[in-house]
Design a protein around this motif. Structure first.
Motif, PDB file in Angstrom:
ATOM      1  N   GLU A 152       0.824  -1.210   0.000  1.00  0.00           N
ATOM      2  CA  GLU A 152       0.000   0.000   0.000  1.00  0.00           C
ATOM      3  C   GLU A 152       0.856   1.258   0.000  1.00  0.00           C
ATOM      4  N   CYS A 204       2.611  -1.158   8.582  1.00  0.00           N
ATOM      5  CA  CYS A 204       1.648  -0.877   7.504  1.00  0.00           C
ATOM      6  C   CYS A 204       0.213  -0.756   7.989  1.00  0.00           C
ATOM      7  N   ASP A 262      -5.783  -3.343   6.967  1.00  0.00           N
ATOM      8  CA  ASP A 262      -6.879  -3.033   6.053  1.00  0.00           C
ATOM      9  C   ASP A 262      -8.173  -3.505   6.705  1.00  0.00           C
ATOM     10  N   SER A 315       2.045  -7.206  13.842  1.00  0.00           N
ATOM     11  CA  SER A 315       0.968  -6.772  12.939  1.00  0.00           C
ATOM     12  C   SER A 315      -0.172  -7.773  12.877  1.00  0.00           C
ATOM     13  N   SER A 357      -4.783   0.951   7.880  1.00  0.00           N
ATOM     14  CA  SER A 357      -3.708   1.030   6.891  1.00  0.00           C
ATOM     15  C   SER A 357      -3.698   2.390   6.200  1.00  0.00           C
ATOM     16  N   THR A 415      -0.324   4.510   6.060  1.00  0.00           N
ATOM     17  CA  THR A 415       0.229   4.842   4.740  1.00  0.00           C
ATOM     18  C   THR A 415       0.306   6.349   4.560  1.00  0.00           C
TER      19      THR A 415
END
Length: 383
Positions: A17, A171, A174, A288, A360, A364
């Motif tokens: 991403e 990261c 999502d 994560s 995310s 990002t």
């Protein structure tokens, strides 16, 4: 901008991403060990150049010197403005080659320390490598605050030279992909032959000793020996440590409740089938996978080590236990198995926290803003 990593999996799992966002603002080149130079084009990023370089995860002095020489040639030829590296080997070779080629902005992100669980000469050598990475980099990132404090205390980095982006993690998660899914829960349980709503304890990750999987197997075996049969243990991930046979041996008296899956590119489905996510690691940079499970609404049971203390809000989104302490692990497992209401509340809290702190999109955005600032500073220095 060059991004240096040891494996294609690292790029796909953690940086995809970020790269997709960066390519819209910068010319991005990925330097990675891959046999498929078109893998990013296949993921919808045809404008990101991939340069395959055979960077091995394991230490191999002669091969590593050859790779370093190749990277230096690439750095001189391409004249990058920024080089960013992750993973220990990628960081060492990326920062060394960037330093030799005088790449002006050299950024490394620490995501966990291999030496944290080592002793003797191995610890000293690996720790010295991280210190060298820190000295060669012009900027340092760390993917959790507790890991940053650990690195400062160990005198690997200076506090003023490193920072954590957003609330941490490399990261984020999502939250559209990782979410509660009743259909997936029913499907996976049916495939594994798990009847009804018997609680499922899930471990998802690489099977090696540092992940504490033998401790988990022993804790489950201890519960069986105490007469508990109200659980299934689902272990998903590659057996890189050759530990599956030993886990089966430990859990021999509960073999029908032990399930293994080698690999999946859809971890969210196995998380949806679970009731407790267990990560009994001895070392983690952030964990994560814990916040991915949290986004699915699954509470965590994790070891109390740096990195995981950021991923789990103890008592609210899960429980922490003393690393390598099997009786403590078994006690906390028993507590969570005994209390469905506790699991539900913790799961709801975990999902809310993942959505609020670790999406995310937020991570990002913070990473891209950081790279933009580095570029602006570089351009200002040229004026």
């Amino acid at each position: 901008m060059a991004i240096v990593a040891t494996s294609e999996m690292t790029i796909k799992a953690f940086l995809r991403e970020h790269i997709d966002a960066l390519r819209r603002r910068h010319a991005v080149t990925v330097i990675v060990n891959t046999g498929e130079p078109g893998f990013l084009a296949a993921l919808g990023m045809p404008d990101v150049r991939v340069i395959p370089v055979n960077i091995a995860r394991q230490i191999s002095p002669w091969k590593d010197l050859s790779v370093l020489s190749e990277l230096v040639r690439i750095m001189f030829r391409e004249r990058f403005d920024i080089v960013f590296s992750v993973t220990p080997k990628g960081g060492l070779l990326g920062m060394l080659s960037g330093f030799v080629a005088r790449v002006p902005v050299r950024i490394h992100m620490f995501t966990g320390q291999v030496w944290a669980t080592r002793s003797g000469m191995a610890r000293r050598i690996l720790k010295a490598a991280d210190r060298l990475i820190a000295r060669l980099a012009t900027r340092l990132l760390v993917d959790s605050e507790s890991q940053r404090l650990f690195l400062v205390e160990e005198k690997v980095v200076a506090s003023a030279r490193c920072r954590v982006l957003a609330e941490g993690s490399i990261c984020g998660v999502d939250t559209e992909r990782f979410r509660p899914d009743a259909g997936a829960r029913e499907m996976i349980r049916r495939e594994l032959g798990i009847a009804g709503e018997v609680p499922v304890v899930l471990f998802l990750g690489r099977l090696n000793r540092d992940k504490g999987v033998l401790d988990l197997a022993q804790a489950m075996a201890d519960l069986s020996a105490a007469g508990r049969d109200d659980w299934h243990l689902l272990v998903v991930g590659p057996d890189e440590g050759g530990l599956r046979a030993r886990m089966k041996e430990i859990c021999a008296m509960a073999a029908e409740r032990l399930h293994f899956v080698d690999y999946t590119d859809q971890p969210q489905k196995y998380m949806a089938a679970a009731d407790i996510f267990c990560l009994p690691s001895y070392r983690e940079g952030f964990g994560s996978v814990v916040i991915e499970a949290a986004a699915v609404g699954v509470p965590a049971l994790a070891s109390r080590i740096y990195g995981l203390t950021d991923a789990v809000d103890d008592g609210r989104t899960g429980l922490l236990f003393a690393a390598a302490d099997v009786p403590d692990l078994a006690r906390n497992l028993s507590r969570m198995l005994d209390d469905p209401a506790l699991r539900q509340v913790m799961g709801e809290n975990a999902r809310q926290r993942a959505q609020t702190l670790f999406s995310s999109k937020a991570v990002t955005a913070a990473f891209v803003a950081y790279i933009d600032a580095c570029r602006q500073e570089r351009e200002a220095s040229r004026v």
